[in-house]
Design a protein around this motif. Structure first.
Motif, PDB file in Angstrom:
ATOM      1  N   PHE A 150      -8.960  48.206  55.509  1.00 57.80           N
ATOM      2  CA  PHE A 150     -10.133  49.062  55.655  1.00 57.80           C
ATOM      3  C   PHE A 150      -9.701  50.369  56.312  1.00 57.80           C
ATOM      4  N   ASP A 151     -10.201  51.481  55.805  1.00 57.28           N
ATOM      5  CA  ASP A 151      -9.796  52.802  56.285  1.00 57.28           C
ATOM      6  C   ASP A 151     -10.852  53.369  57.219  1.00 57.28           C
ATOM      7  N   LEU A 152     -10.482  53.559  58.492  1.00 59.90           N
ATOM      8  CA  LEU A 152     -11.392  54.155  59.471  1.00 59.90           C
ATOM      9  C   LEU A 152     -11.074  55.628  59.706  1.00 59.90           C
ATOM     10  N   GLY A 153     -10.365  56.238  58.784  1.00 60.81           N
ATOM     11  CA  GLY A 153      -9.968  57.625  58.936  1.00 60.81           C
ATOM     12  C   GLY A 153      -8.534  57.736  59.384  1.00 60.81           C
ATOM     13  N   GLY A 154      -8.220  57.209  60.542  1.00 63.33           N
ATOM     14  CA  GLY A 154      -6.844  57.172  61.021  1.00 63.33           C
ATOM     15  C   GLY A 154      -6.370  55.744  61.123  1.00 63.33           C
ATOM     16  N   ALA A 155      -7.007  54.945  61.970  1.00 64.51           N
ATOM     17  CA  ALA A 155      -6.667  53.530  62.090  1.00 64.51           C
ATOM     18  C   ALA A 155      -7.085  52.776  60.841  1.00 64.51           C
ATOM     19  N   LYS A 156      -6.262  51.787  60.473  1.00 62.88           N
ATOM     20  CA  LYS A 156      -6.524  51.002  59.268  1.00 62.88           C
ATOM     21  C   LYS A 156      -6.473  49.515  59.607  1.00 62.88           C
ATOM     22  N   PRO A 157      -7.606  48.946  60.003  1.00 61.42           N
ATOM     23  CA  PRO A 157      -7.631  47.507  60.306  1.00 61.42           C
ATOM     24  C   PRO A 157      -7.521  46.676  59.034  1.00 61.42           C
ATOM     25  N   TYR A 158      -7.140  45.414  59.204  1.00 65.64           N
ATOM     26  CA  TYR A 158      -7.038  44.515  58.059  1.00 65.64           C
ATOM     27  C   TYR A 158      -7.334  43.086  58.503  1.00 65.64           C
ATOM     28  N   VAL A 159      -7.693  42.281  57.535  1.00 68.27           N
ATOM     29  CA  VAL A 159      -7.815  40.838  57.718  1.00 68.27           C
ATOM     30  C   VAL A 159      -7.072  40.172  56.575  1.00 68.27           C
ATOM     31  N   GLY A 160      -6.606  38.954  56.808  1.00 67.84           N
ATOM     32  CA  GLY A 160      -5.839  38.275  55.775  1.00 67.84           C
ATOM     33  C   GLY A 160      -5.839  36.772  55.958  1.00 67.84           C
ATOM     34  N   ALA A 161      -5.301  36.102  54.964  1.00 68.31           N
ATOM     35  CA  ALA A 161      -5.147  34.648  54.997  1.00 68.31           C
ATOM     36  C   ALA A 161      -4.009  34.279  54.065  1.00 68.31           C
ATOM     37  N   GLY A 162      -3.412  33.122  54.308  1.00 66.01           N
ATOM     38  CA  GLY A 162      -2.310  32.721  53.456  1.00 66.01           C
ATOM     39  C   GLY A 162      -1.814  31.323  53.774  1.00 66.01           C
ATOM     40  N   VAL A 163      -0.578  31.069  53.369  1.00 63.21           N
ATOM     41  CA  VAL A 163       0.032  29.755  53.541  1.00 63.21           C
ATOM     42  C   VAL A 163       1.349  29.900  54.301  1.00 63.21           C
ATOM     43  N   THR A 164       1.761  28.799  54.912  1.00 62.41           N
ATOM     44  CA  THR A 164       3.014  28.792  55.651  1.00 62.41           C
ATOM     45  C   THR A 164       3.747  27.483  55.403  1.00 62.41           C
ATOM     46  N   TYR A 165       5.047  27.523  55.587  1.00 62.26           N
ATOM     47  CA  TYR A 165       5.871  26.315  55.544  1.00 62.26           C
ATOM     48  C   TYR A 165       6.763  26.345  56.770  1.00 62.26           C
ATOM     49  N   PHE A 166       6.538  25.394  57.678  1.00 61.51           N
ATOM     50  CA  PHE A 166       7.332  25.312  58.902  1.00 61.51           C
ATOM     51  C   PHE A 166       8.602  24.518  58.602  1.00 61.51           C
ATOM     52  N   LEU A 167       9.741  25.204  58.662  1.00 62.14           N
ATOM     53  CA  LEU A 167      11.044  24.615  58.354  1.00 62.14           C
ATOM     54  C   LEU A 167      11.853  24.510  59.647  1.00 62.14           C
ATOM     55  N   TRP A 168      12.087  23.264  60.078  1.00 61.95           N
ATOM     56  CA  TRP A 168      12.884  23.020  61.276  1.00 61.95           C
ATOM     57  C   TRP A 168      14.351  22.912  60.875  1.00 61.95           C
ATOM     58  N   VAL A 169      15.190  23.791  61.438  1.00 64.01           N
ATOM     59  CA  VAL A 169      16.588  23.836  61.006  1.00 64.01           C
ATOM     60  C   VAL A 169      17.531  23.177  62.015  1.00 64.01           C
ATOM     61  N   ASP A 170      17.066  22.915  63.231  1.00 67.02           N
ATOM     62  CA  ASP A 170      17.928  22.262  64.222  1.00 67.02           C
ATOM     63  C   ASP A 170      17.051  21.738  65.350  1.00 67.02           C
ATOM     64  N   VAL A 171      17.177  20.463  65.666  1.00 67.06           N
ATOM     65  CA  VAL A 171      16.380  19.841  66.725  1.00 67.06           C
ATOM     66  C   VAL A 171      17.293  18.914  67.515  1.00 67.06           C
ATOM     67  N   ASP A 172      17.240  19.017  68.846  1.00 64.68           N
ATOM     68  CA  ASP A 172      18.058  18.163  69.707  1.00 64.68           C
ATOM     69  C   ASP A 172      17.172  17.254  70.550  1.00 64.68           C
ATOM     70  N   PRO A 173      17.650  16.053  70.894  1.00 64.93           N
ATOM     71  CA  PRO A 173      16.895  15.196  71.818  1.00 64.93           C
ATOM     72  C   PRO A 173      16.739  15.864  73.175  1.00 64.93           C
ATOM     73  N   GLY A 174      15.555  15.704  73.771  1.00 59.98           N
ATOM     74  CA  GLY A 174      15.342  16.240  75.099  1.00 59.98           C
ATOM     75  C   GLY A 174      16.123  15.487  76.159  1.00 59.98           C
ATOM     76  N   ALA A 175      16.359  16.147  77.290  1.00 65.64           N
ATOM     77  CA  ALA A 175      17.183  15.547  78.353  1.00 65.64           C
ATOM     78  C   ALA A 175      16.596  14.240  78.860  1.00 65.64           C
ATOM     79  N   ALA A 176      15.272  14.112  78.836  1.00 63.25           N
ATOM     80  CA  ALA A 176      14.646  12.890  79.365  1.00 63.25           C
ATOM     81  C   ALA A 176      14.778  11.710  78.412  1.00 63.25           C
ATOM     82  N   THR A 177      15.091  11.965  77.140  1.00 62.45           N
ATOM     83  CA  THR A 177      15.173  10.878  76.160  1.00 62.45           C
ATOM     84  C   THR A 177      16.578  10.298  76.039  1.00 62.45           C
ATOM     85  N   VAL A 178      17.589  11.053  76.403  1.00 63.62           N
ATOM     86  CA  VAL A 178      18.970  10.585  76.243  1.00 63.62           C
ATOM     87  C   VAL A 178      19.243   9.319  77.068  1.00 63.62           C
TER      88      VAL A 178
END
Length: 222
Positions: A120-148
């Motif tokens: 949306f054009d307010l003259g100078g500032a241009k606000p926007y709204v949006g929506a979409g999709v995501t894919y959470f990709l975990w590439v490295d996970v270590d056990p926590g210190a309390a679980t070892v």
């Protein structure tokens, strides 16, 4: 922090001037952002528990601030498609039942995200709204210190699809394509956490992550 971000949006709109219009610029906008990732991480279900977790055990993931690159393509002046590139790292600690116990360490996440945005054009500032999709990709996970000490040798967080809502504002600084940008995203996504002792599944829990992702930075449209 969310209230501060909203105040920044309002303040930016007040300072914006019509002289900074960008209507004749190109279709591609690149943004370099500083991003605060504010996840939840709470347990919503316990599927497997062979170690006897205390009743009422609850968890929380820590916040993180990371650099982010966003690339946006304008299909028209009022609609664009945007994707982001970043990696964020989080620990998961118990906040009830085993308060302070680190359960997951250095979990690295790529939140692959694409959104469609209405501008949306307010003259100078241009606000926007949006929506979409995501894919959470975990590439490295270590056990926590309390679980070892419990014999945990491996920890896994499941990759998951989710949804995202977005709002923000672009503020042109000149007619050469440079500007400032503020952005807020709310993600709706979870994960299944698994702790293994050797090849044996010891604990399996469901978690809501649902992070707020707040960004501010510079942009260039060409």
């Amino acid at each position: 922090m969310k209230r501060l971000f909203a105040a920044m949006l309002v303040g930016t709109a007040v300072m914006a001037t019509p002289a900074a219009a960008q209507d004749d610029l190109g279709n591609v906008q690149v943004k370099l952002l500083g991003t605060a990732v504010l996840p939840d991480g709470k347990i919503t279900a316990v599927n497997v528990d062979t170690v006897g977790l205390p009743v009422g055990t609850q968890t929380e993931a820590n916040d993180n601030v990371v650099p982010t690159l966003a690339i946006e393509y304008f299909l028209s002046d009022s609609f664009s498609v945007e994707t982001i590139c970043c990696m964020t790292e989080h620990d998961v600690d118990a906040v009830a039942g085993l308060p302070g116990a680190e359960l997951v360490a250095d979990a690295k996440l790529i939140p692959a995200t694409i959104t469609g945005k209405a501008h949306f054009d307010l003259g100078g500032a241009k606000p926007y709204v949006g929506a979409g999709v995501t894919y959470f990709l975990w590439v490295d996970v270590d056990p926590g210190a309390a679980t070892v000490p419990l014999g945990v040798t491996d920890t896994d967080l499941s990759d998951e699809f989710g949804f995202v809502l977005q709002a923000g504002m672009d503020v042109p600084l000149n007619d050469k394509g440079f500007g400032l940008t503020l952005d807020a995203k709310k993600y709706f996504v979870g994960t299944t956490a698994r702790w293994y002792a050797g090849n044996t599944l010891a604990i399996e829990t469901e978690h809501d992550l649902d992070p707020w992702v707040l960004s501010a930075g510079v942009s260039y449209r060409f």
